[in-house]
Design a protein around this motif. Structure first.
Motif, short mmCIF file in Angstrom:
data_model
loop_
_atom_site.label_atom_id
_atom_site.label_comp_id
_atom_site.label_asym_id
_atom_site.label_seq_id
_atom_site.Cartn_x
_atom_site.Cartn_y
_atom_site.Cartn_z
N PRO A 55 -4.85 -36.55 -2.77
CA PRO A 55 -4.43 -35.50 -3.73
C PRO A 55 -3.04 -35.76 -4.32
O PRO A 55 -2.80 -35.50 -5.50
CB PRO A 55 -4.42 -34.22 -2.89
N ILE A 56 -2.13 -36.32 -3.51
CA ILE A 56 -0.77 -36.55 -4.01
C ILE A 56 -0.76 -37.71 -5.01
O ILE A 56 -0.03 -37.67 -6.00
CB ILE A 56 0.24 -36.77 -2.85
N VAL A 57 -1.60 -38.72 -4.77
CA VAL A 57 -1.72 -39.82 -5.74
C VAL A 57 -2.22 -39.27 -7.09
O VAL A 57 -1.69 -39.60 -8.16
CB VAL A 57 -2.67 -40.93 -5.23
N VAL A 58 -3.23 -38.39 -7.03
CA VAL A 58 -3.77 -37.80 -8.27
C VAL A 58 -2.67 -37.03 -8.99
O VAL A 58 -2.53 -37.09 -10.22
CB VAL A 58 -4.98 -36.86 -7.97
N MET A 59 -1.85 -36.31 -8.22
CA MET A 59 -0.76 -35.52 -8.83
C MET A 59 0.28 -36.43 -9.49
O MET A 59 0.74 -36.15 -10.60
CB MET A 59 -0.11 -34.63 -7.77
N GLU A 60 0.65 -37.51 -8.80
CA GLU A 60 1.62 -38.44 -9.41
C GLU A 60 1.06 -39.04 -10.70
O GLU A 60 1.75 -39.09 -11.72
CB GLU A 60 1.99 -39.57 -8.44
N PHE A 61 -0.19 -39.49 -10.66
CA PHE A 61 -0.80 -40.05 -11.87
C PHE A 61 -0.82 -39.01 -13.00
O PHE A 61 -0.56 -39.33 -14.16
CB PHE A 61 -2.24 -40.50 -11.59
#
Length: 456
Positions: A55-61
């Motif tokens: 989820p945090i990777v999706v948020m950064e992207f």
């Protein structure tokens, strides 16, 4: 000026994965897998990777793609007027620079060992002599300085060519070579006589072993590794979000990056465990695994010099892929904040990174009396602690709250950005989890980092 974009989706996925794939995949992952019960630990780790890292990777992207800026300006673009989210850029900028303060040195070690192995320096050496080579290198600041500077110059040289012609083209080639090298090394290792014990240890779940070491400890190790492996929280991935179009939903892209990262870590275990068991060598954690244990293994092997050379070539690629990705971020900070040219950003940062990397080099020799985190600790340990135990969790918390709070960008805006295009959707039902439960887990990791460091 129009922001450059990736020429292909494959380029974006390989480069983002290259940023996440680093030396920790190779020298930390196999060791902790072994320590906490082999495949049983891998199952828990994979679960955490999906519920915590993804989820945090999706948020950064999403923040990167919506703002079309690096972390230096992405919050400024998306934050509600009058709010202070843009102060989060300090964490991202510091995180990228601190990572490079020690990573360039370790990248230099890889190139040095690649040349040493090609020359046959380790051939016929006893285990003690191999260990002595590593100590000798650490005691030689001039030699380490030269290879650190080579690493900085090569990687900034790639970035100076631009996003498509430099970063994308060269990282793509490097990552494909890295994956091919890993397959060749893993197949060779698995077929070694006497390697099956190591393979069994690595691939057969042993929950008994996990209970032995303590389930709580194993769970925390899995939690920590899944969190740190993706380099989340310092905008290192957000930058690549800013270079992609809206054709694909971002959850699917994050899944691809996570799978590649895990695949490399997993394959590293396939290379290391059978080889160590075939030659009765204990796999250690950290640098000693790469620079002492494995040269000993290659010494015993038929054609060991060739396999050793290929291994250090692969390690150099793993290091370079991360350094190039972070340098690209650092250059974007400079161009976004000051409007300077890429060339100028490259030249200034070459000097800056070399100066900032000197303490890590000297920490092993001239400054070895400085033990910031207790006996035997070095400058590198301090830099790693500041980054891994502080900036990554705090930065991840900033992204989490920014993307879920109505005082930030807000969940609705985040969801709309993440789900634009085709592919895997970020589920709307995950809102409660990412807003309330995930921040608590990140806080727990932050506290645990201090607890394990200072209460043990």
């Amino acid at each position: 000026m129009e922001r450059e974009k990736f020429s292909s989706r494959l380029g974006f996925i390989l480069i983002s994965a290259g940023c996440a794939i680093g030396l920790g995949n190779v020298w930390r992952f196999p060791y902790i897998v072994g320590k906490y019960g082999g495949a049983a630990f891998v199952l828990i780790y994979l679960l955490f990777l999906v519920v915590l890292g993804l989820p945090i990777v999706v948020m950064e992207f999403s923040v990167g793609r919506a703002s079309r800026k690096s972390a230096a300006l992405s919050f400024d673009v998306l934050e509600p007027k009058g709010s202070k989210w843009h102060l989060g850029k300090g964490i991202a900028i510091a995180g990228n620079y601190i990572l490079m303060m020690f990573y360039t040195t370790v990248g230099g070690w890889m190139i040095l060992y690649f040349f040493k192995t090609i020359k046959g320096d380790f051939t016929g050496m006893s285990a003690e002599a191999v260990a002595g080579e590593f100590s000798g290198m650490l005691g030689n600041p001039g030699l380490m300085m030269v290879f650190m500077v080579i690493t900085v110059l090569i990687c900034f040289g790639v970035c100076a060519l631009g996003l498509q012609k430099g970063v994308e083209r060269i990282t793509k080639a490097m990552m494909l070579c890295l994956l091919c090298l890993m397959v060749v090394l893993a197949v060779h290792s698995v077929l070694l006589e006497g390697g099956s014990e190591g393979l069994k240890f690595y691939l057969m779940p042993d929950f008994g072993k996990m209970v032995e070491t303590g389930i709580g400890e194993a769970v925390f190790a899995a939690l920590g590794q899944s969190f740190f492996t993706l380099s989340i929280g310092i905008g290192a991935l957000a930058i690549f979000g800013s270079y992609i179009g809206k054709e694909q939903r971002l959850t699917g892209e994050a899944v691809n990056v996570t799978i590649l990262d895990t695949l490399v870590a997993f394959m590293a275990g396939l290379i290391i465990f059978p080889a160590c068991s075939a030659y009765n060598i204990e796999p250690q954690a950290g640098p000693s695994l790469i620079f002492i244990t494995l040269p000993n293994v290659f010494n015993h092997m038929v054609g060991g010099r060739l396999w050793g050379t290929l291994f250090f070539l692969f390690m150099s690629f793993a290091a370079f892929s991360t350094v190039i990705a972070v340098f690209q971020n650092i250059i974007s900070f400079a161009t976004d904040l000051t409007g300077c040219t890429i060339k100028k950003a490259v030249l200034v940062n070459i000097v800056l990174i070399i100066i900032l990397s000197i303490p890590c080099v000297l920490g092993f020799n001239l400054w070895s009396g400085f033990m910031p985190l207790g006996p035997e600790s070095t400058v590198l340990d301090l830099e790693d602690f500041v980054l891994s135990n502080n900036l990554l969790p705090i930065g991840s918390m900033v992204y989490l709250v920014f993307c879920t709070s109505r005082y930030g960008w807000g969940f609705k805006n985040f969801l709309a950005e993440a789900n634009e295009g085709k592919g895997l959707k970020f589920p709307a039902w995950a809102r409660i989890y990412v807003s309330y439960i995930l921040p608590l887990i990140v806080l727990l990791i932050f506290i645990q980092g201090y607890w394990s460091k200072f209460a043990g």
